[in-house]
Motif scaffolding. Sequence first.
Motif, PDB file in Angstrom:
ATOM      1  N   TYR A   1       0.793  -1.237   0.000  1.00  0.00           N
ATOM      2  CA  TYR A   1       0.000   0.000   0.000  1.00  0.00           C
ATOM      3  C   TYR A   1       0.826   1.288   0.000  1.00  0.00           C
ATOM      4  N   ARG A   2       2.170   1.172   0.045  1.00  0.00           N
ATOM      5  CA  ARG A   2       2.999   2.371   0.014  1.00  0.00           C
ATOM      6  C   ARG A   2       4.306   2.036  -0.702  1.00  0.00           C
ATOM      7  N   GLU A   3       5.099   3.045  -0.995  1.00  0.00           N
ATOM      8  CA  GLU A   3       6.330   2.797  -1.759  1.00  0.00           C
ATOM      9  C   GLU A   3       7.420   2.248  -0.848  1.00  0.00           C
ATOM     10  N   VAL A   4       7.937   1.078  -1.247  1.00  0.00           N
ATOM     11  CA  VAL A   4       9.071   0.454  -0.571  1.00  0.00           C
ATOM     12  C   VAL A   4      10.127   0.173  -1.630  1.00  0.00           C
ATOM     13  N   VAL A   5      11.354   0.600  -1.390  1.00  0.00           N
ATOM     14  CA  VAL A   5      12.446   0.401  -2.343  1.00  0.00           C
ATOM     15  C   VAL A   5      13.403  -0.638  -1.781  1.00  0.00           C
ATOM     16  N   LEU A   6      13.530  -1.770  -2.485  1.00  0.00           N
ATOM     17  CA  LEU A   6      14.519  -2.792  -2.135  1.00  0.00           C
ATOM     18  C   LEU A   6      15.791  -2.464  -2.898  1.00  0.00           C
ATOM     19  N   GLU A   7      16.843  -2.136  -2.178  1.00  0.00           N
ATOM     20  CA  GLU A   7      18.074  -1.644  -2.803  1.00  0.00           C
ATOM     21  C   GLU A   7      18.886  -2.786  -3.417  1.00  0.00           C
ATOM     22  N   ASP A   8      18.623  -3.088  -4.685  1.00  0.00           N
ATOM     23  CA  ASP A   8      19.418  -4.052  -5.457  1.00  0.00           C
ATOM     24  C   ASP A   8      19.456  -5.454  -4.848  1.00  0.00           C
ATOM     25  N   PHE A   9      18.352  -5.907  -4.287  1.00  0.00           N
ATOM     26  CA  PHE A   9      18.279  -7.281  -3.795  1.00  0.00           C
ATOM     27  C   PHE A   9      16.810  -7.685  -3.719  1.00  0.00           C
ATOM     28  N   ALA A  10      16.591  -8.993  -3.669  1.00  0.00           N
ATOM     29  CA  ALA A  10      15.260  -9.541  -3.423  1.00  0.00           C
ATOM     30  C   ALA A  10      15.348 -10.378  -2.153  1.00  0.00           C
ATOM     31  N   PRO A  11      14.449 -10.187  -1.187  1.00  0.00           N
ATOM     32  CA  PRO A  11      14.550 -10.904   0.084  1.00  0.00           C
ATOM     33  C   PRO A  11      14.053 -12.343   0.010  1.00  0.00           C
ATOM     34  N   TRP A  12      13.628 -12.781  -1.152  1.00  0.00           N
ATOM     35  CA  TRP A  12      12.955 -14.068  -1.264  1.00  0.00           C
ATOM     36  C   TRP A  12      13.669 -15.028  -2.215  1.00  0.00           C
ATOM     37  N   SER A  13      13.321 -16.314  -2.073  1.00  0.00           N
ATOM     38  CA  SER A  13      13.548 -17.329  -3.109  1.00  0.00           C
ATOM     39  C   SER A  13      12.166 -17.788  -3.550  1.00  0.00           C
ATOM     40  N   ILE A  14      11.859 -17.654  -4.821  1.00  0.00           N
ATOM     41  CA  ILE A  14      10.559 -18.087  -5.344  1.00  0.00           C
ATOM     42  C   ILE A  14      10.785 -18.849  -6.641  1.00  0.00           C
ATOM     43  N   ILE A  15      10.168 -20.043  -6.755  1.00  0.00           N
ATOM     44  CA  ILE A  15      10.166 -20.740  -8.036  1.00  0.00           C
ATOM     45  C   ILE A  15       8.722 -21.117  -8.378  1.00  0.00           C
ATOM     46  N   VAL A  16       8.415 -21.058  -9.652  1.00  0.00           N
ATOM     47  CA  VAL A  16       7.120 -21.478 -10.185  1.00  0.00           C
ATOM     48  C   VAL A  16       7.396 -22.546 -11.226  1.00  0.00           C
ATOM     49  N   VAL A  17       6.786 -23.719 -11.080  1.00  0.00           N
ATOM     50  CA  VAL A  17       7.063 -24.832 -11.995  1.00  0.00           C
ATOM     51  C   VAL A  17       5.763 -25.353 -12.602  1.00  0.00           C
ATOM     52  N   PRO A  18       5.834 -25.898 -13.842  1.00  0.00           N
ATOM     53  CA  PRO A  18       4.652 -26.526 -14.443  1.00  0.00           C
ATOM     54  C   PRO A  18       4.477 -27.959 -13.940  1.00  0.00           C
ATOM     55  N   LEU A  19       3.236 -28.401 -13.826  1.00  0.00           N
ATOM     56  CA  LEU A  19       2.921 -29.754 -13.381  1.00  0.00           C
ATOM     57  C   LEU A  19       2.317 -30.566 -14.518  1.00  0.00           C
ATOM     58  N   GLU A  20       2.578 -31.875 -14.491  1.00  0.00           N
ATOM     59  CA  GLU A  20       2.028 -32.768 -15.515  1.00  0.00           C
ATOM     60  C   GLU A  20       0.510 -32.817 -15.454  1.00  0.00           C
ATOM     61  N   ASN A  21      -0.014 -32.928 -14.230  1.00  0.00           N
ATOM     62  CA  ASN A  21      -1.463 -33.025 -14.050  1.00  0.00           C
ATOM     63  C   ASN A  21      -2.070 -31.633 -14.115  1.00  0.00           C
ATOM     64  N   GLU A  22      -2.839 -31.379 -15.161  1.00  0.00           N
ATOM     65  CA  GLU A  22      -3.421 -30.046 -15.335  1.00  0.00           C
ATOM     66  C   GLU A  22      -4.614 -29.801 -14.415  1.00  0.00           C
ATOM     67  N   ASN A  23      -5.030 -30.827 -13.675  1.00  0.00           N
ATOM     68  CA  ASN A  23      -6.165 -30.702 -12.751  1.00  0.00           C
ATOM     69  C   ASN A  23      -5.755 -31.023 -11.318  1.00  0.00           C
ATOM     70  N   THR A  24      -4.541 -30.618 -10.958  1.00  0.00           N
ATOM     71  CA  THR A  24      -4.055 -30.867  -9.601  1.00  0.00           C
ATOM     72  C   THR A  24      -4.956 -30.152  -8.584  1.00  0.00           C
ATOM     73  N   PRO A  25      -5.476 -30.879  -7.570  1.00  0.00           N
ATOM     74  CA  PRO A  25      -6.308 -30.224  -6.552  1.00  0.00           C
ATOM     75  C   PRO A  25      -5.493 -29.190  -5.766  1.00  0.00           C
ATOM     76  N   PHE A  26      -6.162 -28.161  -5.297  1.00  0.00           N
ATOM     77  CA  PHE A  26      -5.510 -27.114  -4.518  1.00  0.00           C
ATOM     78  C   PHE A  26      -5.028 -27.663  -3.170  1.00  0.00           C
ATOM     79  N   SER A  27      -3.782 -27.383  -2.844  1.00  0.00           N
ATOM     80  CA  SER A  27      -3.259 -27.675  -1.508  1.00  0.00           C
ATOM     81  C   SER A  27      -2.070 -26.755  -1.259  1.00  0.00           C
TER      82      SER A  27
END
Length: 321
Positions: A155-181
Amino acid sequence: MNTALYNPFKNFDFKNNKCFLSGDTFLSPLATVNVLPDWLLSMANLSGNEQIQLLDETIRTYKSLVVPANVTVFDNFISPLEDKVALAFGKGYEGVSALPEIDLFNWIGKLMYSFLYIEMQGAIRLQQLSGDGMNMSQGLMHKFGNLHTMLQSIYREVVLEDFAPWSIIVVPLENENTPFSFRDEINTLTFSLKFKDFGIIACLQDNGTNKRYHQEIIDSIKDKKLSEQQFEEIAARFFYSAYLFNRLPEYNIMLVEDIIYIDAMPLKGMQNKPLFDTWANKTYGQVLENFWKPWGHTLFEIIKDPTAPMSYFDEPFLPAS
């Protein structure tokens, strides 16, 4: 609008009398907001009556998990973020993988902090925390406070000075109807979610270190669709390495003309030891056994060869033990 930096851990502000995200920043009234948004329950064909056990061992339904949010913050900032993520989820892997990581960080962080907010209420009820919070690890409070500060960017401006505090990966799955969990680990701020044809794994306060730690396996699966067993195997590695991560990231946080500037301090600091404690295949096997519970793999089966735990990958690329 009050632009001072709000830290709910200073006075343990978890009493539902101010906005969980912004405190008293805005003067408009409070609203009750579902932790798991209606769009997600609807998309996942969930009623909201599904149950979850909290750390204080109380059983709650999804729809009973709520936090107080300022109407201005919700209408103008949280709701647009939810709309953006909902649109991406609706498109599956194609949509989610195209989301800016900052949006995923804010959405996952808001979700995890909401759970933390509710867990803190339970802890206070059980008198596990004193009034000044001294019975809670100062390191954990510091980590949670840093996450909350970073989430102010919703909700307000936050500047991360040349870094990201996270590790995030997004991957595709074989089953296109994987139930939410989903699953989360609050102490390490680690999270995983699978749904439709995508999976997400995130460590929210590691400055990207866990992702670098697992870079070999991440590179090997690039653009490959994973089975659910493979996804859970990768998730287990992140959850375990987040436990082995032995640094508490420190940040210089400055408020200048209503903008929050955050600069990461070097993780090495004055310590010569590695960033991660030693990988132990037996302990990793115990984590895997839990993640692979739907497929019935026992710990004995997983670590039958203690030097090479069971894997659904042809080349496991496990860290050295």
